[in-house]
Write a protein that holds these residues in place. Structure first.
Motif, PDB file in Angstrom:
ATOM      1  N   UNK A 147     -10.329  -4.636   6.289  1.00  0.00           N
ATOM      2  CA  UNK A 147      -9.040  -4.582   7.296  1.00  0.00           C
ATOM      3  C   UNK A 147      -8.517  -3.266   7.460  1.00  0.00           C
ATOM      4  N   UNK A 148      -8.771  -2.400   8.569  1.00  0.00           N
ATOM      5  CA  UNK A 148      -8.353  -1.070   8.416  1.00  0.00           C
ATOM      6  C   UNK A 148      -7.158  -0.880   8.357  1.00  0.00           C
ATOM      7  N   UNK A 149      -6.328  -1.392   9.186  1.00  0.00           N
ATOM      8  CA  UNK A 149      -4.958  -1.036   8.802  1.00  0.00           C
ATOM      9  C   UNK A 149      -4.173  -1.138   7.483  1.00  0.00           C
ATOM     10  N   UNK A 150      -4.759  -2.398   6.833  1.00  0.00           N
ATOM     11  CA  UNK A 150      -4.315  -2.379   5.198  1.00  0.00           C
ATOM     12  C   UNK A 150      -5.003  -1.365   4.622  1.00  0.00           C
ATOM     13  N   UNK A 151      -6.166  -0.830   4.844  1.00  0.00           N
ATOM     14  CA  UNK A 151      -6.484   0.260   4.012  1.00  0.00           C
ATOM     15  C   UNK A 151      -5.770   1.621   4.411  1.00  0.00           C
ATOM     16  N   UNK A 152      -5.320   1.640   5.641  1.00  0.00           N
ATOM     17  CA  UNK A 152      -4.505   2.817   5.813  1.00  0.00           C
ATOM     18  C   UNK A 152      -3.150   2.759   5.240  1.00  0.00           C
ATOM     19  N   UNK A 153      -2.734   1.513   5.174  1.00  0.00           N
ATOM     20  CA  UNK A 153      -1.410   1.360   4.345  1.00  0.00           C
ATOM     21  C   UNK A 153      -1.574   1.530   2.933  1.00  0.00           C
ATOM     22  N   UNK A 154      -2.823   1.259   2.339  1.00  0.00           N
ATOM     23  CA  UNK A 154      -3.066   1.705   0.975  1.00  0.00           C
ATOM     24  C   UNK A 154      -3.069   3.014   0.725  1.00  0.00           C
ATOM     25  N   UNK A 155      -3.381   3.881   1.560  1.00  0.00           N
ATOM     26  CA  UNK A 155      -3.660   5.459   1.476  1.00  0.00           C
ATOM     27  C   UNK A 155      -2.225   5.755   1.713  1.00  0.00           C
ATOM     28  N   UNK A 156      -1.448   5.242   2.429  1.00  0.00           N
ATOM     29  CA  UNK A 156       0.023   5.916   2.726  1.00  0.00           C
ATOM     30  C   UNK A 156       0.675   5.544   1.532  1.00  0.00           C
ATOM     31  N   UNK A 197      -1.320  -5.424  14.137  1.00  0.00           N
ATOM     32  CA  UNK A 197      -1.708  -4.283  13.516  1.00  0.00           C
ATOM     33  C   UNK A 197      -0.968  -2.908  14.004  1.00  0.00           C
ATOM     34  N   UNK A 198      -0.312  -3.006  15.358  1.00  0.00           N
ATOM     35  CA  UNK A 198       0.476  -1.855  15.870  1.00  0.00           C
ATOM     36  C   UNK A 198       1.579  -1.600  15.017  1.00  0.00           C
ATOM     37  N   UNK A 199       2.174  -2.500  14.261  1.00  0.00           N
ATOM     38  CA  UNK A 199       3.203  -2.333  13.572  1.00  0.00           C
ATOM     39  C   UNK A 199       3.226  -1.645  12.262  1.00  0.00           C
ATOM     40  N   UNK A 200       2.025  -1.255  11.903  1.00  0.00           N
ATOM     41  CA  UNK A 200       1.682  -0.556  10.683  1.00  0.00           C
ATOM     42  C   UNK A 200       2.713   0.633  10.253  1.00  0.00           C
ATOM     43  N   UNK A 201       3.300   1.462  11.443  1.00  0.00           N
ATOM     44  CA  UNK A 201       3.927   2.438  11.137  1.00  0.00           C
ATOM     45  C   UNK A 201       5.422   1.839  10.650  1.00  0.00           C
TER      46      UNK A 201
END
Length: 632
Positions: free
Chosen positions: A242-251, A205-209
């Protein structure tokens, strides 16, 4: 690239014996290098190679290789020079000779496949890669070496298949995620590339950025963004928690400027992370910068109503007021016209539109009277009072409150001092305006305001007819070419210098007319300009006069008269330096004033045809697309 991958593969596993051969072979090479004859010849070959005489270098390297075919250094020198000369048959012979000694050297087999590809011998290339895989078909390094060789050969689809095959053989679906994602983006399978980056986020998950950075490399392409959005939405639908995926969706929604959809996702993120409004506020700030005012207003409004104890409530309320102001300005056609034409005139007819904006700023000052945001709100009120209402008494009262009450916020009070100078200049009180501008030199900060104040002082000298003093101030300002006001200073400097060489009587008349214009005394200014036109129609200043006459007419909504003045400038002064600006003003007058779209487009297109390198070309192209209804 290929050798870098080999080294990377070596760091992953050391099960293969060939990875241990290099040190021993190098030892033999160095031992041979001690022989004087070999050493001298090797350096001579290097000299030929460095000078570009690759054939001569190859002759010597070949001789040395015959003496010692175990030397990695000489082997690589031959490989390098054969490749430079595109002697692929010799390369293949060299590598096949190496395979006789070590038939299971997968690195040599993989490179041999690359050389066969350069010869367009796909059959033998495939055989080499398959032989390399057969050496060790159950370990990651094998597929990494072969996949890299295929990538180097620009066989991207086959490289993807090899990596997938490696996943199956190693029974590890997480392998080669970044490699496959990168290759999928190269072949424009953007949806598949995004799915691989999604897998990367699932694994780490830390690879989101990092994933966002990689996805951003293709979201600007026609099919890139829709494919990425589709893949992310599909993933979130299958894993709604899945929070990181939700954050990716927002981005990814933000990447597509889909701020309303992004905001709905940020509300979920705010709730899931117990951010208590922080995510909503950050979204509002970002949307405001991106000029998505409806979404920004919604975010700030929700922070204010849903989280009344939000720790940054003053910022949120100020952000809401600022958003309301910007949103109102976009709906204010007359204001947009004044901006587009470079008008100094406040658009008084549309002033009531801003009553709600001022009320929102006053609410901030009332609820948070000791904060910086109260000071910023007062400053915005003063600006609106002057630029929209032309309420100079109101401006004076607001600025007095600002400078007396909020001295603890010097950046804002410095701007207030500058605005005080502008107020007195608009009133025609030059001594008091000058006094305020000079005060700026006593502040520790405010470099931008000091420069703007210095330009105003030069303009005051110009209005007074003190042209030498004005030029002295302007010379100091134009030395700093990176300054925001350098162009304005240079324009005034050129005007003065070019019109004082043979007397300055005409320039004095022009400066008086422009001072009247600055005070918004348009009727008097127009008479002064027309007097100049009547007295000397051959003066070098006439194009400047015609421009100002046109500006005053359009500011008085006398659009036909304004356009006529601009047209006269175009026809009478074909060498003028302001022809591109004149054409843009004609287009703006048709667009905003007369609402004549065909004529506006025609004027903009004339600008692009005659002045394709104009500083206005980019914005004019945007105007044309907007008027035609093109997708921007």
């Amino acid at each position: 690239m290929f050798f870098f991958v080999i080294l990377k593969a070596m760091s992953i596993t050391f099960r293969r014996a060939f990875f241990f051969m290099a040190p021993a072979v190098l030892a033999v090479t160095f031992a041979n290098a001690q022989k004087p004859d070999n050493n001298i010849k090797f350096r001579l070959a290097q000299s030929y190679e460095h000078s570009g005489d690759f054939d001569a270098a190859l002759n010597i390297y070949g001789e040395l290789y015959e003496r010692d075919s175990t030397s990695v250094v000489i082997f690589d020198a031959l490989r390098r020079n054969y490749l430079l000369l595109k002697r692929y048959d010799d390369l293949i012979t060299l590598f096949n000779r190496s395979l006789v000694r070590n038939p299971h050297d997968m690195s040599v087999l993989a490179q041999l496949g690359t050389f066969y590809t350069l010869k367009s011998d796909d059959l033998n290339a495939s055989r080499c890669w398959e032989r390399a895989i057969s050496v060790d078909s159950i370990h990651e390094v094998t597929y990494r070496v072969v996949g890299s060789s295929l990538t180097e050969s620009r066989l991207f689809e086959r490289a993807i298949e090899i990596y997938r095959r490696g996943r199956r053989a190693c029974n590890n679906p997480a392998l080669f995620t970044m490699d496959i994602a990168y290759l999928q983006s190269i072949v424009m399978n953007f949806g598949e590339a995004t799915r691989e980056y999604i897998n990367l986020i699932r694994q780490t998950p830390s690879m989101l950025s990092f994933a966002q950075t990689r996805i951003a490399s293709y979201t600007a392409r026609p099919q890139g963004l829709p494919a990425a959005i589709g893949a992310v939405e599909e993933a979130v639908k299958s894993e709604p928690d899945n929070l990181p995926l939700i954050q990716l969706q927002a981005w990814v929604y933000m990447e597509g400027k889909q701020f309303d959809r992004a905001y709905d996702v940020y509300k979920i993120i705010d709730a899931k992370t117990n951010a208590a409004g922080r995510e909503l506020y950050n979204f509002g700030e970002h949307a405001l910068k991106e000029k998505s005012y409806a979404a920004a207003a919604r975010a700030f409004r929700d922070v204010i109503t849903i989280h009344p104890k939000f720790e940054m409530l003053p910022q949120a309320k100020f952000g809401y007021a600022r958003t309301l102001e910007e949103s109102t300005a976009t709906q204010d056609t007359l204001y947009q016209f004044s901006v587009a034409t470079g008008s100094l005139r406040p658009v008084t007819a549309s002033a009531p539109m801003y009553n709600d904006v001022i009320a929102a700023y006053r609410q901030v000052t009332a609820e948070f009277p000791t904060t910086e945001f109260a000071a910023q709100s007062l400053l915005r009120i003063a600006i609106l009072q002057q630029e929209r209402f032309f309420d100079l008494d109101g401006v004076k009262s607001t600025l007095e409150t600002l400078t007396k009450t909020y001295a603890a916020f010097p950046a804002i009070t410095i701007e207030g001092t500058l605005r005080f100078g502008d107020l007195y200049l608009a009133k025609g009180d030059l001594p008091r305006a000058e006094e305020q501008y000079l005060l700026l030199n006593h502040y520790g900060g405010g470099g931008d305001q000091r420069e703007r104040g210095a330009l105003r002082l030069a303009e005051i000298d110009y209005f007074k007819g003190n042209f030498k003093e004005a030029l002295k101030r302007l010379r100091d300002l134009t030395r700093n070419v990176a300054s925001d006001i350098a162009n304005d200073a240079l324009k005034l400097q050129v005007l003065i210098m070019e019109n004082t060489r043979s007397g300055d009587a005409a320039l004095r008349e022009l400066s008086k007319a422009e001072f009247l214009k600055r005070q918004m005394k348009f009727s008097d200014a127009l008479k002064a300009y027309e007097s100049i036109l009547a007295s000397d129609s051959t003066s070098d200043l006439i194009d400047e006069v015609l421009m100002n006459v046109g500006d005053i007419h359009v500011q008085n909504r006398e659009y036909a008269e304004g356009i006529a003045s601009y047209d006269k400038l175009l026809s009478s002064f074909p060498e003028s330096l302001v022809l591109d600006l004149t054409l843009m003003k004609i287009g703006n007058a048709y667009r905003y004033g007369l609402h004549n779209v065909p004529h506006a487009i025609e004027a903009y297109q004339r600008l692009l045809e005659k002045f394709p390198n104009s500083i206005y070309a980019t914005v004019v192209r945007k105007y044309i697309r907007e008027l035609r209804g093109d997708n921007i």
